[in-house]
Design a protein around this motif. Structure first.
Motif, PDB file in Angstrom:
ATOM      1  N   PHE A  41       0.861  -1.184   0.000  1.00 11.55           N
ATOM      2  CA  PHE A  41       0.000   0.000   0.000  1.00 11.55           C
ATOM      3  C   PHE A  41       0.891   1.226   0.000  1.00 11.55           C
ATOM      4  O   PHE A  41       1.797   1.347   0.813  1.00 11.55           O
ATOM      5  N   ILE A  42       0.637   2.118  -0.944  1.00 14.42           N
ATOM      6  CA  ILE A  42       1.379   3.376  -1.011  1.00 14.42           C
ATOM      7  C   ILE A  42       0.555   4.409  -1.772  1.00 14.42           C
ATOM      8  O   ILE A  42      -0.109   4.088  -2.762  1.00 14.42           O
ATOM      9  N   ASP A  43       0.585   5.628  -1.294  1.00 16.77           N
ATOM     10  CA  ASP A  43      -0.087   6.747  -1.960  1.00 16.77           C
ATOM     11  C   ASP A  43      -1.535   6.444  -2.329  1.00 16.77           C
ATOM     12  O   ASP A  43      -2.011   6.791  -3.401  1.00 16.77           O
ATOM     13  N   GLY A  44      -2.254   5.757  -1.433  1.00 18.95           N
ATOM     14  CA  GLY A  44      -3.673   5.494  -1.645  1.00 18.95           C
ATOM     15  C   GLY A  44      -3.978   4.325  -2.568  1.00 18.95           C
ATOM     16  O   GLY A  44      -5.128   4.122  -2.930  1.00 18.95           O
ATOM     17  N   ASN A  97      10.595   0.875  -0.086  1.00 21.86           N
ATOM     18  CA  ASN A  97      11.845   1.621  -0.121  1.00 21.86           C
ATOM     19  C   ASN A  97      11.900   2.289  -1.493  1.00 21.86           C
ATOM     20  O   ASN A  97      10.969   2.167  -2.287  1.00 21.86           O
ATOM     21  N   ASP A  98      12.951   2.987  -1.806  1.00 24.03           N
ATOM     22  CA  ASP A  98      13.019   3.714  -3.079  1.00 24.03           C
ATOM     23  C   ASP A  98      12.890   2.777  -4.278  1.00 24.03           C
ATOM     24  O   ASP A  98      12.206   3.092  -5.245  1.00 24.03           O
ATOM     25  N   GLU A  99      13.523   1.621  -4.205  1.00 20.90           N
ATOM     26  CA  GLU A  99      13.470   0.678  -5.326  1.00 20.90           C
ATOM     27  C   GLU A  99      12.056   0.118  -5.523  1.00 20.90           C
ATOM     28  O   GLU A  99      11.550   0.072  -6.640  1.00 20.90           O
ATOM     29  N   THR A 100      11.412  -0.283  -4.434  1.00 22.48           N
ATOM     30  CA  THR A 100      10.056  -0.807  -4.513  1.00 22.48           C
ATOM     31  C   THR A 100       9.100   0.260  -5.022  1.00 22.48           C
ATOM     32  O   THR A 100       8.227  -0.005  -5.835  1.00 22.48           O
ATOM     33  N   LYS A 101       9.269   1.481  -4.554  1.00 25.35           N
ATOM     34  CA  LYS A 101       8.385   2.568  -4.966  1.00 25.35           C
ATOM     35  C   LYS A 101       8.521   2.841  -6.465  1.00 25.35           C
ATOM     36  O   LYS A 101       7.537   3.066  -7.150  1.00 25.35           O
ATOM     37  N   LYS A 102       9.715   2.770  -7.013  1.00 25.98           N
ATOM     38  CA  LYS A 102       9.913   2.987  -8.452  1.00 25.98           C
ATOM     39  C   LYS A 102       9.165   1.940  -9.260  1.00 25.98           C
ATOM     40  O   LYS A 102       8.546   2.259 -10.274  1.00 25.98           O
TER      41      LYS A 102
END
Length: 107
Positions: A41-44, A97-102
């Motif tokens: 879950f990220i950014d809704g 983390n940054d990699e997962t978010k990308k």
């Protein structure tokens, strides 16, 4: 035959307080159904992978489509698989983390 569905959906609320409840019930129910997977879950947005027997995974996804905790589900991947990517998880929670978010932002 093993099957995988990966979908993304919009959370009904900006900060879903029921995320813990979703994980708890998913882990319990998926163990019985022999379904494995992971959720993030990220950014809704929810991103979830489900793996198991094709008929079971499809039935589970149809139930998810009707779940009021999220809307506008969109299947990103729907295909037969030879082995599970999350064989040890009835439902894992992805750490961001940054990699997962990308990777996630592509969807």
């Amino acid at each position: 035959m093993l099957f995988r569905i990966i979908y993304v959906s919009q959370a009904s609320t900006p900060l879903p307080l029921e995320l813990k409840d979703i994980l708890t019930s998913s882990r319990k129910n998926n163990s019985v159904l022999r379904v494995t997977g992971a959720m993030g879950f990220i950014d809704g947005l929810y991103l979830q992978c489900l793996e198991g027997e094709e008929s079971v995974v499809n039935t589970l996804y149809k139930r998810i489509e009707e779940d009021p905790r999220h809307s506008s589900p969109k299947i990103l991947v729907s295909k037969p698989i030879f082995e599970r990517a999350f064989s040890g998880w009835s439902m894992g929670l992805l750490t961001w983390n940054d990699e997962t978010k990308k990777v996630f932002e592509k969807f």
